[in-house]
Design a protein around this motif. Structure first.
Motif, PDB file in Angstrom:
ATOM      1  N   LEU A 163       0.830  -1.205   0.000  1.00  0.00           N
ATOM      2  CA  LEU A 163       0.000   0.000   0.000  1.00  0.00           C
ATOM      3  C   LEU A 163       0.861   1.248   0.000  1.00  0.00           C
ATOM      4  N   TYR A 164       0.516   2.188  -0.875  1.00  0.00           N
ATOM      5  CA  TYR A 164       1.213   3.469  -0.977  1.00  0.00           C
ATOM      6  C   TYR A 164       0.183   4.594  -0.996  1.00  0.00           C
ATOM      7  N   PHE A 165       0.684   5.840  -0.888  1.00  0.00           N
ATOM      8  CA  PHE A 165      -0.194   7.010  -0.925  1.00  0.00           C
ATOM      9  C   PHE A 165       0.388   8.055  -1.865  1.00  0.00           C
ATOM     10  N   THR A 166      -0.480   8.707  -2.638  1.00  0.00           N
ATOM     11  CA  THR A 166      -0.009   9.763  -3.522  1.00  0.00           C
ATOM     12  C   THR A 166       0.504  10.916  -2.667  1.00  0.00           C
ATOM     13  N   PRO A 167       1.520  11.648  -3.129  1.00  0.00           N
ATOM     14  CA  PRO A 167       2.141  12.697  -2.308  1.00  0.00           C
ATOM     15  C   PRO A 167       1.205  13.816  -1.880  1.00  0.00           C
ATOM     16  N   ASN A 168       0.077  13.973  -2.557  1.00  0.00           N
ATOM     17  CA  ASN A 168      -0.890  14.998  -2.140  1.00  0.00           C
ATOM     18  C   ASN A 168      -1.902  14.456  -1.141  1.00  0.00           C
ATOM     19  N   GLY A 169      -1.805  13.161  -0.810  1.00  0.00           N
ATOM     20  CA  GLY A 169      -2.684  12.572   0.192  1.00  0.00           C
ATOM     21  C   GLY A 169      -4.081  12.241  -0.282  1.00  0.00           C
ATOM     22  N   ARG A 170      -4.346  12.394  -1.567  1.00  0.00           N
ATOM     23  CA  ARG A 170      -5.705  12.142  -2.064  1.00  0.00           C
ATOM     24  C   ARG A 170      -6.028  10.655  -2.163  1.00  0.00           C
ATOM     25  N   TYR A 171      -5.073   9.893  -2.653  1.00  0.00           N
ATOM     26  CA  TYR A 171      -5.352   8.493  -2.935  1.00  0.00           C
ATOM     27  C   TYR A 171      -4.390   7.525  -2.251  1.00  0.00           C
ATOM     28  N   ALA A 172      -4.943   6.379  -1.877  1.00  0.00           N
ATOM     29  CA  ALA A 172      -4.130   5.222  -1.532  1.00  0.00           C
ATOM     30  C   ALA A 172      -3.952   4.424  -2.818  1.00  0.00           C
ATOM     31  N   ILE A 173      -2.797   3.787  -2.960  1.00  0.00           N
ATOM     32  CA  ILE A 173      -2.558   2.956  -4.138  1.00  0.00           C
ATOM     33  C   ILE A 173      -2.289   1.541  -3.658  1.00  0.00           C
ATOM     34  N   VAL A 174      -3.197   0.647  -3.952  1.00  0.00           N
ATOM     35  CA  VAL A 174      -3.044  -0.748  -3.558  1.00  0.00           C
ATOM     36  C   VAL A 174      -2.255  -1.491  -4.634  1.00  0.00           C
ATOM     37  N   MET A 175      -1.169  -2.144  -4.209  1.00  0.00           N
ATOM     38  CA  MET A 175      -0.410  -3.005  -5.110  1.00  0.00           C
ATOM     39  C   MET A 175      -1.098  -4.369  -5.109  1.00  0.00           C
ATOM     40  N   ALA A 176      -2.045  -4.531  -6.018  1.00  0.00           N
ATOM     41  CA  ALA A 176      -2.810  -5.775  -6.105  1.00  0.00           C
ATOM     42  C   ALA A 176      -2.040  -6.743  -6.998  1.00  0.00           C
ATOM     43  N   SER A 177      -1.142  -7.468  -6.398  1.00  0.00           N
ATOM     44  CA  SER A 177      -0.196  -8.301  -7.137  1.00  0.00           C
ATOM     45  C   SER A 177      -0.870  -9.424  -7.918  1.00  0.00           C
ATOM     46  N   LEU A 178      -1.699 -10.206  -7.262  1.00  0.00           N
ATOM     47  CA  LEU A 178      -2.387 -11.296  -7.949  1.00  0.00           C
ATOM     48  C   LEU A 178      -3.395 -10.796  -8.962  1.00  0.00           C
ATOM     49  N   ASP A 179      -4.067  -9.694  -8.648  1.00  0.00           N
ATOM     50  CA  ASP A 179      -5.052  -9.121  -9.558  1.00  0.00           C
ATOM     51  C   ASP A 179      -4.414  -8.414 -10.746  1.00  0.00           C
ATOM     52  N   ARG A 180      -3.099  -8.199 -10.677  1.00  0.00           N
ATOM     53  CA  ARG A 180      -2.352  -7.482 -11.708  1.00  0.00           C
ATOM     54  C   ARG A 180      -2.971  -6.106 -11.957  1.00  0.00           C
ATOM     55  N   GLN A 181      -3.090  -5.360 -10.864  1.00  0.00           N
ATOM     56  CA  GLN A 181      -3.665  -4.020 -10.923  1.00  0.00           C
ATOM     57  C   GLN A 181      -2.958  -3.082  -9.952  1.00  0.00           C
ATOM     58  N   LEU A 182      -2.987  -1.795 -10.293  1.00  0.00           N
ATOM     59  CA  LEU A 182      -2.692  -0.721  -9.360  1.00  0.00           C
ATOM     60  C   LEU A 182      -4.038  -0.076  -9.094  1.00  0.00           C
ATOM     61  N   VAL A 183      -4.507  -0.165  -7.858  1.00  0.00           N
ATOM     62  CA  VAL A 183      -5.858   0.315  -7.558  1.00  0.00           C
ATOM     63  C   VAL A 183      -5.778   1.602  -6.750  1.00  0.00           C
ATOM     64  N   PHE A 184      -6.221   2.691  -7.368  1.00  0.00           N
ATOM     65  CA  PHE A 184      -6.269   3.990  -6.700  1.00  0.00           C
ATOM     66  C   PHE A 184      -7.562   4.061  -5.899  1.00  0.00           C
TER      67      PHE A 184
END
Length: 397
Positions: A163-184
């Motif tokens: 899990l990461y966060f955009t530098p402006n704090g608006r979004y979390a970014i899920v590293m969905a490895s098995l789903d092969r997605q970056l989920v904002f």
């Protein structure tokens, strides 16, 4: 992950000898003194080659120092938000479905918190108020209040490997490895805003450019890197690393923002990438199973965990080379972790030894080896200095 024999491969002109394969970072995922080393860079030193920073991501806090993205991370410079939080080390045990909580003063486990299935990382939220436990196979995030140490009601999030966060704090970014997605997702409610499909396998770690406008992502199982436009939420670059069987792991930007370092546990070293051009990276051998990357509180050094040989390599940014290597007594499997608020102790999980290591950052001496649950992974040292968190086990700006 099945072991795969490595063959010789030429990487930036140097032949790397074949080594026995290691289990991947996501193997279980798929089956009161400041730092006393050196003085921090002084303003007069930085003015010599002051880098120009482009206009930052809208809503992102202004860059404190264009010459050092870690300028807010100095020893004990805690945000008022976290200043009264008790100092703890939170260890997610992927094999025990729990989080071990360590008191860094006594080196004792003071609590064990049950969480969801296969917790991978403990991630500080952008606003520093919450620790999110990534229960990957449980498809939930467990919030922990770092003021009280109490866990809250789990939030449904599919495949939250990291899990990461955009530098402006608006979004979390899920590293969905098995789903092969970056989920904002909304950074507070965790509701999906946009799911970005990727063509690589095993998205797992990332770090952002100085201006926050893009971030670099490692793809563990296909040996690739992605470049993603933060605002557009779009993949704008993709490349295969030039090493057969490459398994890129942790990602960290240099203090001056000119390079990204990507740990590769199968190539046994770091890739050095110009994120702006996204050209073919150079390679620096560090040790067997190169895995986690952590910046010292003076921004001069980077601690590199070599999980396959039980060592920590030290990279000096000012000298642009490796200067030291510390070996854990009786070996070990140093993986992910973080640096204490005062900069004196490096904390790392022992992934395959059900333990945690506390290491003196001035001497490399092992201070403690603490037994925890099974498969300890992305531990978080908290609180740490910084104005806001970009996620993972604690990337602060």
């Amino acid at each position: 992950m099945r072991p795969t024999p490595l063959t010789r491969a030429l990487v930036t002109g140097a032949a790397l000898a074949a080594l026995a394969a290691l289990a991947g970072c996501g193997s279980q995922h798929h089956a009161d003194e400041a730092l006393g080393t050196k003085a921090a860079l002084q303003p007069q030193e930085q003015k010599k080659q002051q880098p120009q920073v482009s206009k930052g991501l809208p809503g992102m806090p202004p860059v404190l120092d264009p010459a050092d993205v870690y300028a807010a991370d100095r020893p004990n410079q805690l945000s008022p938000v976290v200043r009264d939080f008790p100092s703890r080390v939170y260890v997610p045990n992927t094999g025990s479905n729990s989080v071990s909580v360590i008191d860094p003063k006594t080196y004792q486990v003071v609590e064990t918190i049950p969480v969801g299935v296969q917790p991978q990382h403990v991630v500080p939220s952008w606003d520093l108020k919450t620790l999110w436990v990534n229960n990957d196979r449980g498809n939930t995030l467990t919030p922990i209040d770092p003021r009280t140490g109490k866990a809250g009601k789990p939030v449904d999030v599919h495949d939250p490997y990291n899990l990461y966060f955009t530098p402006n704090g608006r979004y979390a970014i899920v590293m969905a490895s098995l789903d092969r997605q970056l989920v904002f997702r909304d950074a507070h409610t965790m509701k999906t805003v946009k799911a970005v499909p990727v063509s690589c396998y095993g998205v797992n770690h990332a770090d952002f450019s100085t201006d926050g406008r893009y971030f670099i992502v490692s793809c563990e199982f296909s040996g690739e890197l992605l470049k993603v436009d933060t605002e557009k939420m779009k993949v704008i670059g993709q490349q295969k690393l030039p090493f057969h069987g490459s398994m890129p792991q942790d990602v960290k930007i240099s203090p001056d923002g000119k390079r990204f370092y990507i740990a590769d546990m199968m190539a046994n070293g770091m890739w050095v990438l110009n994120g702006d051009t996204f050209a073919k990276p150079d390679f620096l051998p560090t040790g067997k199973g190169c895995h986690g990357l952590y910046i010292s509180r003076d921004s001069r050094e980077m601690y590199i965990s070599n999980r396959g040989e039980g060592s920590i390599s030290i990279f000096d940014f000012t000298k642009n080379r490796l200067t030291k290597k510390w070996h854990l007594p009786n070996g070990g499997s140093p993986d992910m972790g973080g640096v204490s608020a005062d900069g004196k102790v490096l904390w790392l999980s022992g992934r395959y030894n059900s333990e945690v290591y506390a290491i003196d950052t001035r001497t490399g001496t092992q201070l403690a080896r603490i037994k925890v649950g099974g498969g300890p992974h992305g531990l978080a040292v908290y609180p740490q200095p910084g104005r806001y968190s970009l996620g993972h086990t604690g990337i602060f700006r």
